[in-house]
Scaffold this active site. Structure first.
Site, PDB file in Angstrom:
ATOM      1  N   HIS A  28      15.041  14.634  53.448  1.00  0.00           N
ATOM      2  CA  HIS A  28      15.248  13.282  52.066  1.00  0.00           C
ATOM      3  C   HIS A  28      14.996  12.440  52.697  1.00  0.00           C
ATOM      4  O   HIS A  28      15.700  11.605  53.504  1.00  0.00           O
ATOM      5  CB  HIS A  28      16.673  13.841  51.656  1.00  0.00           C
ATOM      6  CG  HIS A  28      17.101  15.263  50.598  1.00  0.00           C
ATOM      7  ND1 HIS A  28      17.736  16.190  50.816  1.00  0.00           N
ATOM      8  CD2 HIS A  28      16.715  14.865  49.704  1.00  0.00           C
ATOM      9  CE1 HIS A  28      17.634  17.183  50.107  1.00  0.00           C
ATOM     10  NE2 HIS A  28      17.220  16.013  49.010  1.00  0.00           N
ATOM     11  N   GLY A  67      24.835   9.063  43.651  1.00  0.00           N
ATOM     12  CA  GLY A  67      25.099   9.650  43.186  1.00  0.00           C
ATOM     13  C   GLY A  67      26.647  10.570  43.549  1.00  0.00           C
ATOM     14  O   GLY A  67      27.389  10.955  41.724  1.00  0.00           O
ATOM     15  N   HIS A  95      13.049   9.644  47.507  1.00  0.00           N
ATOM     16  CA  HIS A  95      14.148  10.627  47.723  1.00  0.00           C
ATOM     17  C   HIS A  95      13.909  11.340  48.141  1.00  0.00           C
ATOM     18  O   HIS A  95      14.787  11.868  49.536  1.00  0.00           O
ATOM     19  CB  HIS A  95      14.696  10.677  46.871  1.00  0.00           C
ATOM     20  CG  HIS A  95      15.878  11.758  46.046  1.00  0.00           C
ATOM     21  ND1 HIS A  95      17.930  11.328  46.521  1.00  0.00           N
ATOM     22  CD2 HIS A  95      16.367  13.503  46.131  1.00  0.00           C
ATOM     23  CE1 HIS A  95      18.080  12.840  46.608  1.00  0.00           C
ATOM     24  NE2 HIS A  95      16.946  13.086  45.720  1.00  0.00           N
ATOM     25  N   SER A 110      56.263  21.807  35.164  1.00  0.00           N
ATOM     26  CA  SER A 110      55.902  23.279  35.681  1.00  0.00           C
ATOM     27  C   SER A 110      55.325  24.447  36.304  1.00  0.00           C
ATOM     28  O   SER A 110      55.607  25.338  36.649  1.00  0.00           O
ATOM     29  CB  SER A 110      54.359  22.694  34.454  1.00  0.00           C
ATOM     30  OG  SER A 110      55.084  21.999  33.112  1.00  0.00           O
ATOM     31  N   GLU A 140      42.508  17.047  39.037  1.00  0.00           N
ATOM     32  CA  GLU A 140      43.263  18.042  39.794  1.00  0.00           C
ATOM     33  C   GLU A 140      41.287  18.067  41.046  1.00  0.00           C
ATOM     34  O   GLU A 140      41.882  18.593  42.062  1.00  0.00           O
ATOM     35  CB  GLU A 140      42.613  19.832  38.284  1.00  0.00           C
ATOM     36  CG  GLU A 140      44.117  20.047  37.727  1.00  0.00           C
ATOM     37  CD  GLU A 140      44.234  19.012  36.519  1.00  0.00           C
ATOM     38  OE1 GLU A 140      43.131  18.129  36.612  1.00  0.00           O
ATOM     39  OE2 GLU A 140      44.823  19.125  36.345  1.00  0.00           O
ATOM     40  N   HIS A 167      45.015  26.928  27.302  1.00  0.00           N
ATOM     41  CA  HIS A 167      45.715  27.109  28.048  1.00  0.00           C
ATOM     42  C   HIS A 167      46.112  28.672  28.580  1.00  0.00           C
ATOM     43  O   HIS A 167      46.693  28.812  29.832  1.00  0.00           O
ATOM     44  CB  HIS A 167      47.305  26.354  27.787  1.00  0.00           C
ATOM     45  CG  HIS A 167      47.190  25.203  27.435  1.00  0.00           C
ATOM     46  ND1 HIS A 167      46.717  24.650  27.235  1.00  0.00           N
ATOM     47  CD2 HIS A 167      47.956  24.233  28.315  1.00  0.00           C
ATOM     48  CE1 HIS A 167      46.643  22.891  26.889  1.00  0.00           C
ATOM     49  NE2 HIS A 167      47.946  23.003  27.599  1.00  0.00           N
TER      50      HIS A 167
END
Ligand SMILES: Cc1ncc(C[n+]2csc(CCOP(=O)(O)OP(=O)(O)O)c2C)c(N)n1
Ligand SMILES: [Mg+2]
Length: 655
Positions: free
Chosen positions: A27, A157, A261, A382, A408, A470
């Site tokens: 690149h 990006g 690029h 939980s 997450e 779930h």
């Protein structure tokens, strides 16, 4: 810009473009555009010691835009790491030291494997958390032994990736002021101009996330970049992003266009590049004055900083011997994991969910191991898993419980960063079904063989009322087919305790542990000492052996009862608890044959999840190959056929 700065930058540009062209892969855009940024960082700020690449207090540099790898390799070569010019010329070739994207543990000086955009940025947040925690834990008013920056180079990006938003948001919230992101802002990406996909103001966005925002208008101006980095280092409370306006492919005939690029330049274009830059040195070489400049400004400067640090550390060891002992244990990854006998005992017949056991044991281990840091994605209540000593943050930098929020993906990448820092054991936790959200970070950990710890609860459709969104079904298969990932699915409290100890001992592989939401009985038959083999015989029938149940997790108890019933009728069925397919697959042939004798072909695998991972071990599988459904737990086993009687019947039906 001084003439040597200018010459060095142009050396990076031309040599990079030439290497990319000679191997016809790579690149050039970022190399030509961002060379001045990294030249400035390396020669004026980055404290590294190439003669001791893993020096604990080095600054960390993360090339989040991993496609710029050759730029990093050239800088590492110039800085004096063991990367030769020949290695550079072997860029992206089979077996070379200079692979397509940076690979940790492969090339000296590379801090993390990058390439999947956004991942490096998010991982850097974990490195900065590690630094901040160790700083608070060990530094004294007169003596700083942990005091380094974490620098990132990212592109457009990276910033578009969700994981980056999550991580940046948390970094701002935590006020990680030693995190400095250099943003190669060239308004161009692979498919065209950034404006085709983005209109937001990066400045406003980052300011809104409690970041310090600085801007450098001319990405060729080394002095301005230098000043901005100096300013960033002084910010006492916030992470900094420096938006540096650059021109992609600077100097190339098609500079400023997306075509530069990722497409190697032809010979004519390289000639034009040389002309545009006024660069006349030989191809595929670096002049002595550039080497000398880097030696003085990176290697020697870094060596001196490191020598000074060693003196500081020595001072520290005299003044604060106890702290020094702990610091050394952490630095050399020498913190002892307690033994099984020290852990809380669970009575046979007692009933507890394995998530609750997981929470208790992580609490216990944290009380014994001061290097454990982690938390959950807003699911502590939980998953039951949390870090110790209160919530980590500006008010309590010694807190080891990280409130990741519902982020997450960043949580897992940050866990990798904490682990990568060195000395610390990062863990994170969430609902197993939402492991989908963080899989890319587990994959990078797996590629790196990084011992990050990923703990999940609610392992099967036994989640119940929350319904199919779930209820995990295919996630066990996902992790089991990921190379280098050790997934444990313990049957009861004893197996869970052993799995956790094994995980915290681990130095080579990421570990995933899945736990139940529902209570399971502590079984007399489970053998915690055997889990390191991945599978063991948990029940051997008195009747002549004719078949095997292969199972794990909460289904072990069901299979035990079914096997006992069959045994009472003279049908000999062994039960194998296969807590980790990964570890079992790594046993030698004789152990495997002992557990699953080839002559016993009548085998039924039993698991409340996708059947796919089990056909390696059994030609018949009682699994769940549909999504779940919302209902109370008491109906689940019946609905999906996971009752003792159905498991018994299913065996009897085998041919
Ligand atoms: C997660 C991910 N998606 C896609 C890619 C492929 N990819 C590599 S670089 C790139 C363009 C990124 O644009 P930018 O960060 O602006 O880099 P520049 O073109 O300026 O060098 C893409 C899409 C990737 N490496 N990772
Ligand atoms: Mg760009």
């Amino acid at each position: 810009m001084s003439s040597i700065d200018n010459k060095s930058v142009n050396t990076l540009r031309v040599l990079g473009a030439e290497i990319i062209s000679s191997v016809n892969s790579g690149h050039p855009g970022i190399v030509l555009g961002a060379a001045p940024i990294l030249h400035t960082l390396f020669t004026r700020h980055l404290n590294i010691n190439p003669s001791d690449p893993t020096w604990f207090n080095r600054d960390r540099f993360i090339l989040s835009a991993g496609h710029g790898s050759i730029l990093l390799y050239m800088l590492l070569h110039l800085s004096g790491y063991k990367i030769s010019m020949d290695d550079l010329k072997q860029f992206r070739q089979k077996g070379s030291l200079t692979p397509g994207h940076p690979e940790w543990r492969h090339t000296p000086g590379v801090e993390i494997s990058t390439g999947p955009l956004g991942q490096g940025f998010a991982t850097a947040v974990g490195l900065a958390i590690g630094e901040s925690f160790l700083d608070a834990k060990f530094n004294k008013y007169d003596n700083d032994i942990v005091d380094h920056y974490t620098y990132v180079l990212c592109g457009d990006g990276d910033l578009q990736e969700g994981v980056c938003q999550e991580a940046a948001s948390l970094a701002g919230h935590l006020g990680l002021n030693k995190l400095i992101v250099l943003y190669d802002s060239n308004d161009v990406q692979l498919d065209g101009n950034v404006e085709l996909a983005n209109t937001e103001s990066v400045e406003q966005k980052f300011k809104a996330m409690n970041w310090n925002y600085l801007r450098v208008e001319d990405g060729n101006n080394v002095e301005d970049i230098d000043k901005a980095i100096s300013l960033a280092k002084e910010n006492p409370t916030k992470p900094t992003i420096i938006e540096i306006k650059t021109i992609i492919g600077y100097g190339a005939p098609n500079s400023g266009e997306s075509s530069i690029h990722g497409k190697p330049m032809n010979a004519e274009a390289i000639q034009e590049l040389r002309k545009n830059l006024g660069y006349t040195s030989n191809p595929f070489s670096i002049d002595d004055d550039v080497y000398a400049f880097y030696k003085k400004n990176v290697a020697d400067r870094g060596y001196n900083v490191c020598t000074l640090w060693n003196k500081t550390l020595n001072d520290y060891s005299n003044k604060y011997p106890e702290d020094f002992k702990l610091f050394s244990d952490i630095m050399y990854d020498d913190i002892k994991v307690p033994s099984f006998d020290e852990l809380p005992k669970y009575e046979v017949g007692s009933s507890e969910s394995t998530r609750k056991v997981m929470g208790k044991i992580v609490d216990y281990l944290s009380s014994k191991m001061p290097n454990i840091l982690g938390g959950s994605a807003d699911l502590t209540a939980s998953t039951m898993v949390k870090g110790a000593d209160g919530i980590f943050g500006e008010a309590n930098p010694l807190g080891r419980n990280i409130k990741f929020g519902v982020r997450e993906h960043a949580m897992a990448a940050i866990t990798n960063g904490i682990t990568l820092h060195g000395g610390l054991r990062g863990f994170c936790a969430g609902f197993f079904v939402f492991s989908d959200y963080l899989k890319p970070a587990v994959r990078v950990a797996a590629i790196m063989k990084l011992p990050s710890l990923f703990f999940f609860s609610h392992d099967t459709v036994c989640v119940g009322e929350d319904g199919p969104t779930h209820q995990p079904v295919e996630q066990l298969a996902m992790f089991r087919c990921m190379p280098n990932v050790n997934l444990f699915r313990p049957a009861d409290a004893k197996e869970m305790e052993a799995a956790l100890l094994y995980a915290f001992e681990q130095k080579e592989y990421p570990t995933v542990i899945v736990s139940t939401r529902q209570n399971v009985e502590t079984l007399a038959e489970t053998k915690p000492e055997a889990i390191s083999k991945g599978a063991y015989v948990v029940y051997e029938p008195k009747s002549a052996l004719e078949g095997i149940y292969v199972t794990c997790g909460s289904e072990v108890q069901l299979c035990l009862e079914a096997a006992k019933k069959l045994d009472s009728e003279g049908v000999g069925v062994r039960v194998v608890s296969m807590i980790s397919q990964f570890l079992f697959d790594n046993q030698d042939a004789s152990y495997k044959e002992k557990i699953l004798p080839s002559k016993i072909t009548k085998r039924l695998a039993v698991e409340m999840g996708a059947s796919m991972p089990w056909y390696k071990y059994a030609s018949n599988v009682l699994g769940i190959d549909t999504y779940g459904a919302s209902m109370p737990l008491k109906y689940i086993h019946e609905t999906y056929g996971f009752t003792v009687s159905n498991i018994y019947e299913a065996y009897k039906k085998l041919k």
